[in-house]
Design an enzyme around this catalytic site. Structure first.
Site, short mmCIF file in Angstrom:
data_model
loop_
_atom_site.label_atom_id
_atom_site.label_comp_id
_atom_site.label_asym_id
_atom_site.label_seq_id
_atom_site.Cartn_x
_atom_site.Cartn_y
_atom_site.Cartn_z
N ILE A 27 -19.83 9.36 10.73
CA ILE A 27 -20.39 7.99 10.66
C ILE A 27 -20.39 7.39 12.07
CG2 ILE A 27 -19.99 5.65 9.77
CD1 ILE A 27 -18.90 6.97 7.21
N ARG A 46 -3.68 12.25 7.47
CA ARG A 46 -2.47 13.07 7.31
C ARG A 46 -2.24 13.36 5.82
NH1 ARG A 46 -0.69 10.52 3.67
NH2 ARG A 46 0.55 8.65 3.61
N VAL A 47 -1.52 14.47 5.60
CA VAL A 47 -1.05 14.74 4.24
C VAL A 47 0.42 14.32 4.26
CG1 VAL A 47 -0.54 16.55 2.55
CG2 VAL A 47 -2.67 16.62 3.85
N LYS A 56 9.42 8.94 -2.24
CA LYS A 56 8.62 8.10 -3.15
C LYS A 56 8.93 8.40 -4.61
CE LYS A 56 4.64 5.50 -2.14
NZ LYS A 56 3.40 5.37 -1.41
N LYS A 113 0.98 -9.18 3.32
CA LYS A 113 2.27 -8.90 2.66
C LYS A 113 3.36 -9.76 3.27
CE LYS A 113 2.73 -4.65 0.44
NZ LYS A 113 3.35 -3.32 0.43
N GLU A 140 -5.88 7.83 -0.16
CA GLU A 140 -5.77 6.42 0.21
C GLU A 140 -6.45 6.19 1.56
OE1 GLU A 140 -2.21 3.34 -0.05
OE2 GLU A 140 -2.07 4.49 1.79
N GLU A 155 6.22 -1.65 13.11
CA GLU A 155 7.05 -2.08 11.98
C GLU A 155 7.50 -0.89 11.13
OE1 GLU A 155 7.72 -4.06 7.95
OE2 GLU A 155 6.41 -2.41 8.49
P1 0O2 Z 1 3.98 5.88 4.48
O1 0O2 Z 1 5.17 6.46 5.13
O2 0O2 Z 1 3.08 5.17 5.45
O3 0O2 Z 1 3.22 6.85 3.64
P2 0O2 Z 1 2.58 2.84 -3.77
O4 0O2 Z 1 4.00 2.92 -3.28
O5 0O2 Z 1 1.57 3.34 -2.74
O6 0O2 Z 1 2.32 3.45 -5.08
P3 0O2 Z 1 2.53 0.20 -3.15
O7 0O2 Z 1 3.89 0.21 -2.54
O8 0O2 Z 1 2.11 -1.02 -3.87
O9 0O2 Z 1 2.32 1.39 -4.10
O10 0O2 Z 1 1.49 0.59 -2.08
P4 0O2 Z 1 1.02 -0.27 -0.89
O11 0O2 Z 1 1.79 -1.54 -0.78
O12 0O2 Z 1 -0.45 -0.36 -1.01
O13 0O2 Z 1 1.48 0.64 0.33
C1 0O2 Z 1 0.88 1.85 0.58
C2 0O2 Z 1 1.02 2.18 2.03
O14 0O2 Z 1 0.64 1.05 2.83
C3 0O2 Z 1 2.43 2.48 2.50
O15 0O2 Z 1 2.71 3.82 2.21
C4 0O2 Z 1 2.32 2.19 3.98
O16 0O2 Z 1 1.64 3.24 4.66
C5 0O2 Z 1 1.44 0.98 4.00
N1 0O2 Z 1 2.26 -0.24 3.92
C6 0O2 Z 1 2.41 -1.05 2.85
N2 0O2 Z 1 3.22 -2.08 3.15
C7 0O2 Z 1 3.58 -1.93 4.44
C8 0O2 Z 1 4.43 -2.69 5.34
O17 0O2 Z 1 4.99 -3.72 4.99
N3 0O2 Z 1 4.55 -2.21 6.61
C9 0O2 Z 1 3.94 -1.07 7.03
N4 0O2 Z 1 4.13 -0.68 8.29
N5 0O2 Z 1 3.16 -0.33 6.20
C10 0O2 Z 1 2.99 -0.74 4.93
P5 0O2 Z 1 4.22 4.30 2.12
O18 0O2 Z 1 4.26 5.50 1.25
O19 0O2 Z 1 5.11 3.17 1.74
O20 0O2 Z 1 4.57 4.72 3.59
#
Ligand code: 0O2
Length: 270
Positions: A27, A46-47, A56, A113, A140, A155
Protein backbone atom coordinates in the site's frame (compact mmCIF):
# COMPACT_ATOMS: atom_id res chain seq x y z
CA UNK A 1 2.08 -28.66 25.20
CA UNK A 2 5.30 -29.83 23.51
CA UNK A 3 7.43 -27.71 21.19
CA UNK A 4 6.24 -29.56 18.07
CA UNK A 5 2.65 -28.73 18.87
CA UNK A 6 3.46 -25.05 19.50
CA UNK A 7 5.14 -24.94 16.09
CA UNK A 8 2.06 -26.49 14.45
CA UNK A 9 -0.18 -23.90 16.11
CA UNK A 10 2.04 -20.88 15.43
CA UNK A 11 3.11 -21.65 11.84
CA UNK A 12 -0.04 -20.25 10.18
CA UNK A 13 0.36 -17.08 12.28
CA UNK A 14 3.93 -16.61 11.01
CA UNK A 15 2.59 -16.97 7.47
CA UNK A 16 -0.20 -14.47 8.16
CA UNK A 17 2.22 -11.90 9.58
CA UNK A 18 4.55 -12.30 6.57
CA UNK A 19 1.67 -11.92 4.11
CA UNK A 20 0.10 -8.96 5.90
CA UNK A 21 3.46 -7.17 6.03
CA UNK A 22 3.85 -7.60 2.26
CA UNK A 23 0.32 -6.31 1.68
CA UNK A 24 0.57 -3.23 3.90
CA UNK A 25 4.02 -2.39 2.58
CA UNK A 26 2.59 -2.64 -0.91
CA UNK A 27 0.00 0.00 0.00
CA UNK A 28 2.89 2.36 0.84
CA UNK A 29 4.67 1.53 -2.44
CA UNK A 30 1.52 1.96 -4.54
CA UNK A 31 0.93 5.46 -3.14
CA UNK A 32 4.54 6.46 -3.74
CA UNK A 33 4.53 5.05 -7.30
CA UNK A 34 1.66 7.41 -8.10
CA UNK A 35 3.38 10.30 -6.31
CA UNK A 36 0.68 10.24 -3.67
CA UNK A 37 1.17 10.76 0.04
CA UNK A 38 0.92 7.41 1.85
CA UNK A 39 -1.24 7.43 5.02
CA UNK A 40 0.96 4.55 6.23
CA UNK A 41 4.50 5.45 7.22
CA UNK A 42 5.84 2.07 8.36
CA UNK A 43 4.54 -1.38 9.19
CA UNK A 44 5.94 -3.90 11.62
CA UNK A 45 4.67 -7.31 12.64
CA UNK A 46 5.28 -10.08 15.12
CA UNK A 47 3.95 -13.40 16.29
CA UNK A 48 3.35 -13.39 20.05
CA UNK A 49 6.08 -15.26 21.89
CA UNK A 50 5.19 -18.50 23.66
CA UNK A 51 5.94 -16.94 27.06
CA UNK A 52 3.63 -13.96 26.31
CA UNK A 53 0.92 -16.40 25.23
CA UNK A 54 1.36 -18.31 28.49
CA UNK A 55 1.15 -15.05 30.48
CA UNK A 56 -2.11 -14.23 28.73
CA UNK A 57 -3.46 -17.74 29.32
CA UNK A 58 -2.83 -17.20 33.02
CA UNK A 59 -4.25 -13.64 33.06
CA UNK A 60 -7.43 -14.63 31.25
CA UNK A 61 -7.78 -17.92 33.15
CA UNK A 62 -8.20 -19.96 29.99
CA UNK A 63 -7.00 -23.45 29.13
CA UNK A 64 -4.23 -24.21 26.63
CA UNK A 65 -6.63 -25.59 24.05
CA UNK A 66 -8.60 -22.33 24.04
CA UNK A 67 -5.57 -20.27 22.95
CA UNK A 68 -6.60 -19.79 19.33
CA UNK A 69 -10.23 -19.09 20.27
CA UNK A 70 -9.63 -16.67 23.12
CA UNK A 71 -6.43 -14.83 22.18
CA UNK A 72 -6.92 -12.41 19.31
CA UNK A 73 -3.39 -11.05 18.99
CA UNK A 74 -1.21 -14.10 18.34
CA UNK A 75 -0.56 -12.41 14.98
CA UNK A 76 0.03 -8.69 15.46
CA UNK A 77 0.60 -5.98 12.90
CA UNK A 78 1.45 -2.41 13.88
CA UNK A 79 0.70 0.28 11.33
CA UNK A 80 2.44 3.56 12.04
CA UNK A 81 1.11 6.81 10.58
CA UNK A 82 2.64 10.27 10.61
CA UNK A 83 -0.56 12.15 11.45
CA UNK A 84 -3.73 11.41 13.44
CA UNK A 85 -5.83 12.16 10.31
CA UNK A 86 -4.06 9.33 8.48
CA UNK A 87 -5.43 6.78 10.97
CA UNK A 88 -9.02 7.18 9.67
CA UNK A 89 -7.76 6.70 6.11
CA UNK A 90 -5.97 3.47 7.07
CA UNK A 91 -9.09 2.21 8.90
CA UNK A 92 -11.13 2.89 5.73
CA UNK A 93 -8.59 1.02 3.59
CA UNK A 94 -8.83 -1.98 5.94
CA UNK A 95 -12.65 -1.88 6.02
CA UNK A 96 -12.73 -1.95 2.20
CA UNK A 97 -10.38 -4.87 1.74
CA UNK A 98 -11.77 -8.16 0.50
CA UNK A 99 -8.95 -10.32 1.87
CA UNK A 100 -9.68 -9.62 5.55
CA UNK A 101 -12.93 -9.57 7.50
CA UNK A 102 -13.38 -7.34 10.53
CA UNK A 103 -14.25 -9.06 13.81
CA UNK A 104 -14.11 -6.02 16.09
CA UNK A 105 -12.72 -2.50 16.43
CA UNK A 106 -11.53 -0.60 19.52
CA UNK A 107 -10.97 3.14 19.36
CA UNK A 108 -8.49 4.01 22.10
CA UNK A 109 -7.87 7.34 20.37
CA UNK A 110 -11.29 8.86 21.05
CA UNK A 111 -11.41 6.84 24.27
CA UNK A 112 -7.89 6.93 25.71
CA UNK A 113 -7.10 4.16 28.20
CA UNK A 114 -6.59 5.13 31.83
CA UNK A 115 -2.86 4.48 31.43
CA UNK A 116 -2.69 7.16 28.70
CA UNK A 117 -2.50 4.53 25.91
CA UNK A 118 -3.83 5.65 22.52
CA UNK A 119 -4.16 3.51 19.42
CA UNK A 120 -6.85 2.18 17.05
CA UNK A 121 -7.25 -1.60 17.18
CA UNK A 122 -8.91 -3.80 14.59
CA UNK A 123 -9.17 -7.57 14.91
CA UNK A 124 -9.51 -9.20 11.50
CA UNK A 125 -10.15 -12.71 10.27
CA UNK A 126 -7.58 -13.59 7.65
CA UNK A 127 -7.20 -16.82 5.66
CA UNK A 128 -3.82 -18.40 4.99
CA UNK A 129 -3.16 -21.40 2.78
CA UNK A 130 -1.12 -24.08 4.52
CA UNK A 131 -0.11 -27.60 3.42
CA UNK A 132 -3.17 -28.79 5.36
CA UNK A 133 -5.45 -26.46 3.38
CA UNK A 134 -6.89 -23.00 4.07
CA UNK A 135 -7.04 -21.84 7.68
CA UNK A 136 -8.82 -18.76 8.98
CA UNK A 137 -6.92 -17.08 11.78
CA UNK A 138 -7.31 -13.78 13.69
CA UNK A 139 -4.83 -10.93 13.61
CA UNK A 140 -4.71 -7.72 15.61
CA UNK A 141 -3.96 -4.54 13.65
CA UNK A 142 -2.80 -1.65 15.85
CA UNK A 143 -2.91 1.69 14.05
CA UNK A 144 -1.25 4.70 15.70
CA UNK A 145 0.90 7.75 15.03
CA UNK A 146 4.67 7.86 15.42
CA UNK A 147 4.21 9.88 18.62
CA UNK A 148 1.62 7.45 20.08
CA UNK A 149 3.95 4.58 19.22
CA UNK A 150 6.84 6.27 21.01
CA UNK A 151 4.74 6.59 24.16
CA UNK A 152 3.37 3.02 24.00
CA UNK A 153 6.82 1.53 23.45
CA UNK A 154 8.29 3.29 26.48
CA UNK A 155 5.29 2.52 28.67
CA UNK A 156 5.32 -1.14 27.58
CA UNK A 157 8.97 -1.46 28.64
CA UNK A 158 8.13 0.04 32.03
CA UNK A 159 5.18 -2.35 32.42
CA UNK A 160 7.59 -5.19 31.73
CA UNK A 161 10.18 -3.84 34.16
CA UNK A 162 7.66 -3.28 36.98
CA UNK A 163 5.55 -6.37 36.13
CA UNK A 164 2.39 -4.28 35.62
CA UNK A 165 2.90 -2.40 38.93
CA UNK A 166 4.38 0.87 37.68
CA UNK A 167 5.03 3.21 40.69
CA UNK A 168 2.55 6.08 41.04
CA UNK A 169 5.12 8.86 40.38
CA UNK A 170 6.07 7.19 37.06
CA UNK A 171 2.40 6.69 36.16
CA UNK A 172 1.90 10.43 36.66
CA UNK A 173 4.90 11.22 34.42
CA UNK A 174 3.55 8.86 31.75
CA UNK A 175 0.13 10.44 31.97
CA UNK A 176 1.68 13.91 31.51
CA UNK A 177 3.71 12.62 28.57
CA UNK A 178 0.57 11.19 27.01
CA UNK A 179 -1.17 14.59 27.29
CA UNK A 180 1.89 16.21 25.70
CA UNK A 181 1.67 13.73 22.83
CA UNK A 182 -1.96 14.70 22.18
CA UNK A 183 -0.81 18.33 21.87
CA UNK A 184 2.16 17.33 19.69
CA UNK A 185 -0.05 15.33 17.30
CA UNK A 186 -2.50 18.27 17.10
CA UNK A 187 0.31 20.73 16.36
CA UNK A 188 1.74 18.43 13.69
CA UNK A 189 -1.70 18.19 12.05
CA UNK A 190 -1.59 21.97 11.48
CA UNK A 191 1.57 21.62 9.38
CA UNK A 192 0.39 18.38 7.70
CA UNK A 193 -0.26 19.93 4.28
CA UNK A 194 3.15 21.61 4.25
CA UNK A 195 4.89 18.39 5.23
CA UNK A 196 2.91 16.34 2.69
CA UNK A 197 3.90 18.79 -0.08
CA UNK A 198 7.54 18.61 0.94
CA UNK A 199 7.51 14.81 1.01
CA UNK A 200 5.74 14.55 -2.35
CA UNK A 201 8.29 16.93 -3.90
CA UNK A 202 11.08 14.85 -2.41
CA UNK A 203 9.75 11.60 -3.93
CA UNK A 204 9.03 13.33 -7.26
CA UNK A 205 12.57 14.75 -7.36
CA UNK A 206 13.99 11.30 -6.58
CA UNK A 207 12.08 9.73 -9.46
CA UNK A 208 12.91 12.54 -11.91
CA UNK A 209 16.61 12.24 -11.12
CA UNK A 210 16.65 8.48 -11.66
CA UNK A 211 14.71 8.88 -14.99
CA UNK A 212 17.15 11.59 -16.12
CA UNK A 213 20.23 9.56 -15.21
CA UNK A 214 18.76 6.54 -16.93
CA UNK A 215 18.26 8.56 -20.11
CA UNK A 216 21.79 10.02 -19.94
CA UNK A 217 23.24 6.55 -19.46
CA UNK A 218 21.34 5.28 -22.53
CA UNK A 219 22.42 8.30 -24.57
CA UNK A 220 26.07 7.50 -23.78
CA UNK A 221 25.66 4.33 -25.84
CA UNK A 222 24.26 6.01 -28.95
CA UNK A 223 25.00 9.74 -28.98
CA UNK A 224 28.10 11.87 -29.46
CA UNK A 225 30.12 11.79 -26.19
CA UNK A 226 30.71 15.57 -26.13
CA UNK A 227 27.01 16.22 -26.60
CA UNK A 228 26.16 13.86 -23.72
CA UNK A 229 28.80 15.56 -21.51
CA UNK A 230 27.07 18.89 -22.18
CA UNK A 231 23.68 17.37 -21.37
CA UNK A 232 25.10 15.99 -18.12
CA UNK A 233 26.66 19.34 -17.14
CA UNK A 234 23.31 21.00 -17.78
CA UNK A 235 21.70 18.43 -15.47
CA UNK A 236 24.16 19.19 -12.64
CA UNK A 237 23.53 22.92 -13.04
CA UNK A 238 19.74 22.52 -12.80
CA UNK A 239 20.05 20.00 -9.97
CA UNK A 240 22.12 22.35 -7.82
CA UNK A 241 19.55 25.11 -8.34
CA UNK A 242 16.92 22.80 -6.73
CA UNK A 243 14.13 24.09 -8.95
CA UNK A 244 11.67 21.20 -9.38
CA UNK A 245 9.82 22.86 -12.30
CA UNK A 246 13.05 23.38 -14.21
CA UNK A 247 14.05 19.78 -13.50
CA UNK A 248 10.68 18.58 -14.88
CA UNK A 249 11.14 20.72 -18.01
CA UNK A 250 14.69 19.43 -18.50
CA UNK A 251 13.53 15.82 -18.05
CA UNK A 252 10.86 16.29 -20.77
CA UNK A 253 13.42 17.75 -23.16
CA UNK A 254 15.80 14.90 -22.44
CA UNK A 255 12.97 12.43 -23.12
CA UNK A 256 12.52 14.01 -26.55
CA UNK A 257 16.26 13.80 -27.30
CA UNK A 258 16.30 10.15 -26.21
CA UNK A 259 13.20 9.46 -28.34
CA UNK A 260 14.80 11.04 -31.41
CA UNK A 261 17.88 8.79 -31.03
CA UNK A 262 15.61 5.79 -30.65
CA UNK A 263 13.67 6.75 -33.80
CA UNK A 264 16.96 7.34 -35.62
CA UNK A 265 18.33 3.94 -34.63
CA UNK A 266 15.11 2.26 -35.80
CA UNK A 267 15.37 4.10 -39.17
CA UNK A 268 19.05 3.13 -39.47
CA UNK A 269 18.10 -0.47 -38.63
CA UNK A 270 15.64 -0.42 -41.53
P1 0O2 B 1 1.72 -7.26 24.10
O1 0O2 B 1 2.90 -7.65 24.88
O2 0O2 B 1 1.91 -5.95 23.38
O3 0O2 B 1 1.22 -8.32 23.18
P2 0O2 B 1 -6.97 -8.89 25.19
O4 0O2 B 1 -6.07 -9.02 26.40
O5 0O2 B 1 -6.20 -8.50 23.93
O6 0O2 B 1 -7.86 -10.03 24.94
P3 0O2 B 1 -7.67 -6.40 26.02
O7 0O2 B 1 -6.73 -6.40 27.17
O8 0O2 B 1 -8.97 -5.69 26.19
O9 0O2 B 1 -7.99 -7.82 25.54
O10 0O2 B 1 -6.95 -5.90 24.76
P4 0O2 B 1 -6.50 -4.45 24.45
O11 0O2 B 1 -6.74 -3.55 25.60
O12 0O2 B 1 -7.11 -4.11 23.16
O13 0O2 B 1 -4.92 -4.65 24.35
C1 0O2 B 1 -4.35 -5.36 23.32
C2 0O2 B 1 -2.96 -4.88 23.12
O14 0O2 B 1 -2.92 -3.44 23.05
C3 0O2 B 1 -1.98 -5.20 24.22
O15 0O2 B 1 -1.51 -6.50 24.04
C4 0O2 B 1 -0.92 -4.14 24.00
O16 0O2 B 1 -0.09 -4.47 22.89
C5 0O2 B 1 -1.74 -2.95 23.63
N1 0O2 B 1 -2.10 -2.19 24.84
C6 0O2 B 1 -3.30 -2.14 25.44
N2 0O2 B 1 -3.26 -1.33 26.51
C7 0O2 B 1 -2.01 -0.85 26.59
C8 0O2 B 1 -1.34 0.06 27.51
O17 0O2 B 1 -1.92 0.57 28.45
N3 0O2 B 1 -0.03 0.32 27.25
C9 0O2 B 1 0.65 -0.24 26.21
N4 0O2 B 1 1.93 0.08 26.05
N5 0O2 B 1 0.05 -1.10 25.35
C10 0O2 B 1 -1.25 -1.41 25.54
P5 0O2 B 1 -0.88 -7.30 25.26
O18 0O2 B 1 -1.05 -8.74 25.00
O19 0O2 B 1 -1.44 -6.79 26.55
O20 0O2 B 1 0.64 -6.93 25.20
Amino acid sequence: MDIKLWREILDPYYLAVDELLVKFNHIIREHRNYNQYSPIDTVIGRVKSISSILDKVQKKGISLNEIEDKIDDIAGIRIICQFVEDIDKVVEIIRNRKDMRIKSEKDYISHMKESGYRSYHIIVYYTVNTNQGPKEIKAELQIRTLAMNFWATIEHSLQYKYKDNIPEHLKKKLSNASEAIIVLDEEMNYVRDEIMDAQNSFHMKDELVSEILNNIQNLYKVANKREVMKIQEEFYRIYTESDLDELKHYSKQLDMIAQSYKAQSILEGN
